[in-house]
Write an enzyme that holds these catalytic residues in place. Structure first.
Site, PDB file in Angstrom:
ATOM      1  N   ASN A  23      15.852 -67.336  50.979  1.00 21.26           N
ATOM      2  CA  ASN A  23      16.237 -68.695  51.366  1.00 21.26           C
ATOM      3  C   ASN A  23      15.728 -69.123  52.738  1.00 21.26           C
ATOM      4  OD1 ASN A  23      17.855 -67.121  52.959  1.00 21.26           O
ATOM      5  ND2 ASN A  23      19.797 -68.061  52.377  1.00 21.26           N
ATOM      6  N   ASP A 200      29.593 -43.184  52.698  1.00 20.16           N
ATOM      7  CA  ASP A 200      29.208 -43.073  54.097  1.00 20.16           C
ATOM      8  C   ASP A 200      30.123 -42.089  54.828  1.00 20.16           C
ATOM      9  OD1 ASP A 200      27.542 -44.315  56.285  1.00 20.16           O
ATOM     10  OD2 ASP A 200      29.535 -44.776  57.068  1.00 20.16           O
ATOM     11  N   GLU A 256      27.538 -38.722  52.029  1.00 15.37           N
ATOM     12  CA  GLU A 256      26.843 -38.451  53.283  1.00 15.37           C
ATOM     13  C   GLU A 256      27.730 -37.512  54.087  1.00 15.37           C
ATOM     14  OE1 GLU A 256      24.890 -40.881  57.042  1.00 15.37           O
ATOM     15  OE2 GLU A 256      26.850 -41.478  56.264  1.00 15.37           O
ATOM     16  N   ASP A 329      18.694 -44.600  58.282  1.00 16.35           N
ATOM     17  CA  ASP A 329      19.073 -43.983  59.552  1.00 16.35           C
ATOM     18  C   ASP A 329      17.993 -43.054  60.112  1.00 16.35           C
ATOM     19  OD1 ASP A 329      21.579 -45.152  59.833  1.00 16.35           O
ATOM     20  OD2 ASP A 329      22.600 -43.581  58.707  1.00 16.35           O
TER      21      ASP A 329
END
Length: 559
Positions: A23, A200, A256, A329
């Site tokens: 957009n 996470d 993780e 990361d």
């Protein structure tokens, strides 16, 4: 081992902010991802792992969530998500969500309530402690993004724990109401039809309630990991999560787990443990840090092989490996493990792909890895957006522990922003990522490295990844074969054998820019084998003892 779809899958990680802007606001979004599903279908991947798309103030680029059941306005709407999920499923592509439940944003309604008073019903949703008698922090823990892991709150004159940013307060998983809220939210997404979760820092959800001081390793703060990593109740809570949510659906789950040991990994992902399907360990991406994770030196190949072999053999027949070189990361794989020079970038990117995808486990591709995208040539701190990079510069340079020049070298090599520069779609302005000014600069090499160019070139890195994925789907040995390391003390070559029944593979990967002579096992000197894949055109494998610079070659035999 039992056959499972998630063992046979290839996963593609999308960092939505940097993937495709639909957009014209300079930020990637959900519709942009939907636009590019045919590209992913062409590549051949099976699963999309979507980095966080939930409502967030973006202190840590979406890993600070203020509402788990709303979409970040920059990314679109829930209608856009529903369309993405439907369109992915129509193409045979599954979608797993990023689950961030060690902490929330400080703007989440739970924390807004929690900090109002000591007797608020949400107070114990987070970890609050009084300061020491002198008014200092409850302990000496340092946060992952720099500074203390404690933040003083004047309203109630207490500190709250945040292992990451001060805007990411840690949830108190010892409170059963927190677990009820999290599991109900997860179930809501599962009922929507998602196919799993990447969790996470899931190994941090249980803390030692004593919260003792940690050993000071950086000259400033104590290490919290002995008291928060794989804490006293983490397996109890994950088994409860599995029983109440995960086991009810046909999902893929990966945790993780920074700093996890091999033995702990077996508990998290063991086939008989009823917790997770696999975990991400970090040994191979943190092995050569000089101050914490920070370094500007290439990894030592002998140590790298030792780590991979430990996990390959250690999880054999009891748990499943996740395979990755990079993610949101980590720095770009070809810059960190390979050679991103103009001469060797393509061939070394293909070599790294071969080395990883022929191992046992589920491979993860990070967006742009399949193009051989490289680290960004950062020259000034004003170019960085990542909270970790900005904070660690201030902490280490500000304290006189590292010079400006050395810290810039570290950041150019290992900053998370290397992975977050926009996906390079074509050679239009801003690499076709956006029609506006992108939220972070595009790598200036996009005119040479972009998807449009590589899709049209049968010898590109993209098509090499495509071939590797196709081989995985047609050869069970790549998925389920056993692993045997070779040449373990060779500092130039990563070599191993895979076996399944009467089939066998020999994988040879040269990690140097030199032509090498190697000695391979006698069993592969016969006439029965074939070259399954290699990263040099016109190499027939007639001289099996010779490896060209950054060459990767795989020999296959079925006796």
């Amino acid at each position: 081992m039992e056959r499972k779809w998630w063992k046979e899958a290839v996963v593609y990680q999308i960092y939505p902010r940097s993937f495709k802007d639909s957009n014209g606001d300079g930020v990637g979004d959900l519709r942009g991802i939907t636009e590019k599903l045919d590209y992913l279908k062409l590549l051949g991947i099976d699963v999309i792992w979507l980095s966080p798309i939930y409502q967030s103030p973006n202190d840590d680029n979406g890993y600070d969530i203020s509402d788990y059941q709303e979409i970040m306005k920059e990314f679109g709407s829930m209608k856009d998500f529903d369309e993405l999920l439907q369109e992915a499923h129509q193409r045979g592509i599954k979608l797993i969500m990023d689950l961030v439940v060690n902490h929330t944003s400080d703007e989440h309604k739970w924390f807004v309530e929690s900090r109002k008073s000591k007797d608020n019903p949400y107070r114990d949703y987070y970890i609050w402690r009084k300061g020491k008698e002198d008014g200092s922090c409850p302990n000496n823990w340092g946060a992952c993004f720099g500074g203390s892991a404690w933040e003083y709150d004047r309203e109630t004159e207490m500190y709250y724990l945040h292992l990451f940013s001060k805007k990411q307060p840690d949830l108190n998983w010892d409170n059963p109401k927190v677990r009820d809220e999290v599991f109900e939210m997860m179930d809501w997404w599962c009922r929507k039809g998602i196919d799993g979760f990447r969790m996470d820092v899931i190994n941090l959800i249980s803390k030692d309630p004593r919260l003792p001081d940690g050993a000071v390793t950086d000259g400033l703060y104590g290490d919290f990991s002995p008291y928060a990593s794989s804490g006293p109740n983490v397996h109890t809570y994950l088994k409860e999560m599995n029983r109440r949510v995960l086991s009810k659906y046909d999902l893929m789950t990966v945790g993780e787990t920074f700093g996890v040991s091999l033995e702990e990994a077996k508990r998290y992902s063991g086939e008989k443990e009823s917790e997770l399907h696999m975990v991400f360990h970090f040994e191979h991406v943190t092995m050569n840090g000089e101050i914490g994770k920070w370094t500007d030196k290439k990894p030592d190949l002998v140590e790298l092989k030792r780590i991979f072999s430990k996990w390959q053999t250690g999880l054999e027949d009891c748990a499943w490996n996740s395979l990755y070189w990079d993610n949101h990361d980590q720095p770009r794989a070809v810059s960190y493990f390979g050679d991103d020079s103009e001469k060797y970038r393509e061939v070394s990117a293909k070599m790294l792909a071969t080395c990883l995808h022929m191992l046992k486990g589920t491979p993860y591709i990070y967006q742009g890895e399949e193009l051989g995208m490289t680290n960004f040539p950062f020259q000034d701190m004003s170019q960085f957006k990542d909270i970790e990079s900005l904070n660690i510069y201030e902490q280490l340079v500000g304290a006189g522990l590292v010079s400006h020049e050395k810290m810039m070298s570290y950041l150019r090599f290992k900053s998370r922003d290397n992975a977050r520069t926009p996906m390079q779609w074509n050679d239009d302005p801003h690499a076709g990522f956006t029609s506006a000014t992108p939220w972070i600069q595009v790598n200036p090499n996009y005119e040479e490295i972009n998807a449009e160019k590589e899709v049209s070139d049968e010898n590109s890195v993209f098509h090499y990844y495509k071939k590797l994925i196709q081989l995985r789907k047609s050869h069970d040995i790549i998925v389920y074969g056993t692993y045997e390391p070779l040449m373990e003390e060779d500092f130039r070559v990563f070599a191993y054998i895979r076996r399944l029944g009467k089939e066998k593979l020999l994988v040879l990967c040269n990690f140097t820019d030199e032509e090498l002579q190697v000695s391979i096992p006698d069993e592969f000197h016969g006439e029965d084998g074939e070259c399954l894949i290699g990263n040099y055109e016109h190499r027939t494998g007639d001289d099996k003892n010779r490896l060209l610079p950054y060459e990767a070659i795989v020999y296959y035999e079925n006796i």
